[in-house]
Design a protein around this motif. Structure first.
Motif, PDB file in Angstrom:
ATOM      1  N   ARG A   1       1.837   9.478 -23.037  1.00 22.69           N
ATOM      2  CA  ARG A   1       2.541   8.782 -21.953  1.00 22.69           C
ATOM      3  C   ARG A   1       2.065   9.267 -20.599  1.00 22.69           C
ATOM      4  O   ARG A   1       1.832   8.471 -19.686  1.00 22.69           O
ATOM      5  CB  ARG A   1       4.043   8.993 -22.110  1.00 22.69           C
ATOM      6  CG  ARG A   1       4.884   8.291 -21.060  1.00 22.69           C
ATOM      7  CD  ARG A   1       6.353   8.571 -21.296  1.00 22.69           C
ATOM      8  NE  ARG A   1       7.185   7.911 -20.292  1.00 22.69           N
ATOM      9  CZ  ARG A   1       8.501   8.037 -20.237  1.00 22.69           C
ATOM     10  NH1 ARG A   1       9.138   8.784 -21.149  1.00 22.69           N
ATOM     11  NH2 ARG A   1       9.194   7.413 -19.306  1.00 22.69           N
ATOM     12  N   ARG A   2       1.910  10.582 -20.451  1.00 21.79           N
ATOM     13  CA  ARG A   2       1.434  11.128 -19.186  1.00 21.79           C
ATOM     14  C   ARG A   2       0.010  10.681 -18.888  1.00 21.79           C
ATOM     15  O   ARG A   2      -0.339  10.406 -17.735  1.00 21.79           O
ATOM     16  CB  ARG A   2       1.511  12.657 -19.228  1.00 21.79           C
ATOM     17  CG  ARG A   2       2.937  13.210 -19.251  1.00 21.79           C
ATOM     18  CD  ARG A   2       2.930  14.723 -19.219  1.00 21.79           C
ATOM     19  NE  ARG A   2       4.288  15.257 -19.204  1.00 21.79           N
ATOM     20  CZ  ARG A   2       4.572  16.552 -19.183  1.00 21.79           C
ATOM     21  NH1 ARG A   2       3.579  17.458 -19.172  1.00 21.79           N
ATOM     22  NH2 ARG A   2       5.830  16.959 -19.168  1.00 21.79           N
ATOM     23  N   ALA A   3      -0.818  10.622 -19.916  1.00 20.27           N
ATOM     24  CA  ALA A   3      -2.207  10.188 -19.719  1.00 20.27           C
ATOM     25  C   ALA A   3      -2.262   8.737 -19.254  1.00 20.27           C
ATOM     26  O   ALA A   3      -3.024   8.387 -18.340  1.00 20.27           O
ATOM     27  CB  ALA A   3      -2.998  10.361 -21.016  1.00 20.27           C
ATOM     28  N   VAL A   4      -1.433   7.893 -19.878  1.00 17.27           N
ATOM     29  CA  VAL A   4      -1.402   6.480 -19.484  1.00 17.27           C
ATOM     30  C   VAL A   4      -0.916   6.330 -18.054  1.00 17.27           C
ATOM     31  O   VAL A   4      -1.474   5.564 -17.254  1.00 17.27           O
ATOM     32  CB  VAL A   4      -0.515   5.679 -20.458  1.00 17.27           C
ATOM     33  CG1 VAL A   4      -0.318   4.250 -19.938  1.00 17.27           C
ATOM     34  CG2 VAL A   4      -1.129   5.659 -21.842  1.00 17.27           C
ATOM     35  N   LEU A   5       0.140   7.074 -17.709  1.00 18.87           N
ATOM     36  CA  LEU A   5       0.662   7.017 -16.343  1.00 18.87           C
ATOM     37  C   LEU A   5      -0.349   7.552 -15.334  1.00 18.87           C
ATOM     38  O   LEU A   5      -0.461   7.041 -14.213  1.00 18.87           O
ATOM     39  CB  LEU A   5       1.963   7.808 -16.241  1.00 18.87           C
ATOM     40  CG  LEU A   5       3.177   7.226 -16.972  1.00 18.87           C
ATOM     41  CD1 LEU A   5       4.373   8.172 -16.878  1.00 18.87           C
ATOM     42  CD2 LEU A   5       3.543   5.861 -16.392  1.00 18.87           C
TER      43      LEU A   5
ATOM     44  N   ILE B   1      -3.666   7.426 -15.642  1.00 15.07           N
ATOM     45  CA  ILE B   1      -4.709   6.402 -15.479  1.00 15.07           C
ATOM     46  C   ILE B   1      -4.199   5.261 -14.607  1.00 15.07           C
ATOM     47  O   ILE B   1      -4.905   4.760 -13.724  1.00 15.07           O
ATOM     48  CB  ILE B   1      -5.160   5.879 -16.853  1.00 15.07           C
ATOM     49  CG1 ILE B   1      -5.850   6.998 -17.642  1.00 15.07           C
ATOM     50  CG2 ILE B   1      -6.098   4.690 -16.703  1.00 15.07           C
ATOM     51  CD1 ILE B   1      -6.193   6.612 -19.067  1.00 15.07           C
ATOM     52  N   TYR B   2      -2.960   4.871 -14.856  1.00 13.70           N
ATOM     53  CA  TYR B   2      -2.361   3.794 -14.067  1.00 13.70           C
ATOM     54  C   TYR B   2      -2.265   4.193 -12.591  1.00 13.70           C
ATOM     55  O   TYR B   2      -2.534   3.381 -11.697  1.00 13.70           O
ATOM     56  CB  TYR B   2      -0.976   3.470 -14.622  1.00 13.70           C
ATOM     57  CG  TYR B   2      -0.252   2.387 -13.859  1.00 13.70           C
ATOM     58  CD1 TYR B   2      -0.640   1.058 -13.960  1.00 13.70           C
ATOM     59  CD2 TYR B   2       0.834   2.702 -13.030  1.00 13.70           C
ATOM     60  CE1 TYR B   2       0.035   0.066 -13.276  1.00 13.70           C
ATOM     61  CE2 TYR B   2       1.503   1.719 -12.331  1.00 13.70           C
ATOM     62  CZ  TYR B   2       1.101   0.408 -12.456  1.00 13.70           C
ATOM     63  OH  TYR B   2       1.763  -0.569 -11.757  1.00 13.70           O
ATOM     64  N   SER B   3      -1.896   5.440 -12.347  1.00 13.23           N
ATOM     65  CA  SER B   3      -1.799   5.921 -10.965  1.00 13.23           C
ATOM     66  C   SER B   3      -3.159   5.908 -10.281  1.00 13.23           C
ATOM     67  O   SER B   3      -3.276   5.536  -9.104  1.00 13.23           O
ATOM     68  CB  SER B   3      -1.219   7.337 -10.934  1.00 13.23           C
ATOM     69  OG  SER B   3       0.078   7.355 -11.498  1.00 13.23           O
ATOM     70  N   LEU B   4      -4.194   6.297 -11.014  1.00 13.00           N
ATOM     71  CA  LEU B   4      -5.542   6.291 -10.436  1.00 13.00           C
ATOM     72  C   LEU B   4      -5.988   4.871 -10.092  1.00 13.00           C
ATOM     73  O   LEU B   4      -6.640   4.649  -9.061  1.00 13.00           O
ATOM     74  CB  LEU B   4      -6.537   6.930 -11.408  1.00 13.00           C
ATOM     75  CG  LEU B   4      -6.449   8.448 -11.574  1.00 13.00           C
ATOM     76  CD1 LEU B   4      -7.415   8.917 -12.650  1.00 13.00           C
ATOM     77  CD2 LEU B   4      -6.746   9.147 -10.248  1.00 13.00           C
ATOM     78  N   LEU B   5      -5.643   3.917 -10.948  1.00 10.15           N
ATOM     79  CA  LEU B   5      -6.026   2.523 -10.697  1.00 10.15           C
ATOM     80  C   LEU B   5      -5.379   1.983  -9.422  1.00 10.15           C
ATOM     81  O   LEU B   5      -5.893   1.043  -8.810  1.00 10.15           O
ATOM     82  CB  LEU B   5      -5.637   1.643 -11.890  1.00 10.15           C
ATOM     83  CG  LEU B   5      -6.407   1.898 -13.194  1.00 10.15           C
ATOM     84  CD1 LEU B   5      -5.849   1.041 -14.309  1.00 10.15           C
ATOM     85  CD2 LEU B   5      -7.895   1.607 -12.998  1.00 10.15           C
TER      86      LEU B   5
END
Length: 267
Positions: free
Chosen positions: A3-7, A9-13
Motif C-alpha cells: 500500500r505504501r509503495a502504491v501511494l 508511486i502515485y505521489s510521484l506521478l
C-alpha cells in the motif's frame, strides 16, 4: 508495504509534473529542454512579465472572474431551490423532478453543442460573456441539484414541521431553515462549480470569437503553436491560472470536506 509503495508511486506521478511546471516558469526554453527536471540554474522572471503584460492575462483573468461571479451564485440559487423542492415534495413527484435533472448528467455536452450554438446565435448571446455564463449555468445546474438534493433529503422532517407550526411558508422555510443548515453542502458545491467554470475550455472555444472576451483556458492556447510551443510561457500561464483555485481551496478546505461528508449518513 504494498500500500505504501502504491501511494508513493502515485505521489510521484503528481509531484514530479508539478515540480517541472513550477521550475519551468523560471527557465528559458533552451534551459527547460536541457534539464527539465533540474532546478533553474539562471532563474528569470521574464516569463511572468510576458504573461502578465504582453499576453494581457490580467484582462483575461477579469473575464474568467466575471463568468464565475455570475455563473456560480445563480447556479447555487437555482440548484438549492430545486433541491429543496425535491426534498419537500411527495415521493413520486420528487423522484420525477430529480430524474429530470439527473438526465442532464447523463447527456454528454458534445451531444447538445450544436442546438445550443444555434439557439444562442439566434438570441444574440454568442460571443458574449453573459451568454457564456448562461451556458455554464444550464450545463452545471444538474450537478448542483444532484449534490444539494442528496444533502437536503437527509435533513429531519421535524425542522420543516417546526417552521410550519411557527407560521413560516415555503419561501421562509427555505431561507431560514434549509439554506443555513445546508451551508456545508452549499460551500462544497460552490467549490465544485468554481473549478468547473474556471477550467472550462469547451464552451469558450465554441461561443467566444472576440479575443478581448477570452477566458483563461482559451488564452492558454495562444502559447501552443503548430510547430513550436513556448513551454515556459505555457507553464507560467498554467501557474497563474491555477493560483486562484489553489488559494480558494486552501481557505475553504474545511467546508469542502464537511460538505462532502455531510450527506454520507442519513440523520
Amino acid at each position: 508495504m504494498i500500500r505504501r509503495a502504491v501511494l508513493g508511486i502515485y505521489s510521484l506521478l503528481i509531484i514530479v509534473p508539478l515540480i517541472v511546471i513550477a521550475g519551468g516558469t523560471f527557465k528559458t526554453t533552451p534551459d527547460l529542454f536541457a534539464d527539465p527536471f533540474g532546478p533553474p540554474m539562471n532563474p528569470t522572471l521574464d516569463n511572468y512579465v510576458t504573461v502578465l503584460t504582453k499576453q494581457d492575462l490580467i484582462g483575461v483573468l477579469g473575464n474568467s472572474l466575471f463568468v464565475v461571479s455570475i455563473s456560480v451564485p445563480v447556479t447555487l440559487l437555482l440548484g438549492s431551490l430545486v433541491a429543496f423542492a425535491v426534498a419537500r415534495l411527495p415521493k413520486w413527484p420528487s423522484r420525477i423532478l430529480f430524474g429530470i435533472f439527473a438526465l442532464g448528467l447523463a447527456v454528454p455536452a458534445q451531444a447538445i453543442m450544436i442546438p445550443q450554438y444555434v439557439q444562442f446565435e439566434r438570441l444574440g448571446l454568442r460571443d458574449s460573456l453573459t451568454g457564456l455564463s448562461l451556458v455554464n449555468i444550464v450545463v452545471t445546474l444538474p450537478v448542483a441539484v444532484f449534490i444539494l438534493a442528496g444533502f437536503m433529503r437527509t435533513l429531519p422532517g421535524e425542522l420543516y414541521e417546526a417552521a410550519e407550526i411557527d407560521g413560516a411558508g415555503p419561501w421562509a422555510t427555505f431561507w431560514r431553515i434549509a439554506v443555513p443548515v445546508s451551508y456545508p453542502s452549499i460551500a462544497a458545491t460552490a467549490i465544485f462549480l468554481v473549478v468547473m467554470h474556471w477550467n472550462d475550455l469547451l464552451y469558450p472555444l465554441l461561443f467566444i470569437d472576440d479575443p478581448s472576451k477570452r477566458t483563461l483556458p482559451l488564452a492558454l492556447l495562444d502559447f501552443q503553436g503548430e510547430y513550436l510551443t513556448e513551454y515556459p510561457l505555457l507553464f507560467t500561464g498554467v501557474v497563474v491560472a491555477s493560483l486562484p483555485m489553489v488559494l480558494a481551496y486552501a481557505f475553504l478546505q474545511r467546508h469542502f470536506v464537511a460538505g462532502i461528508t455531510a450527506g454520507a449518513v442519513k440523520g
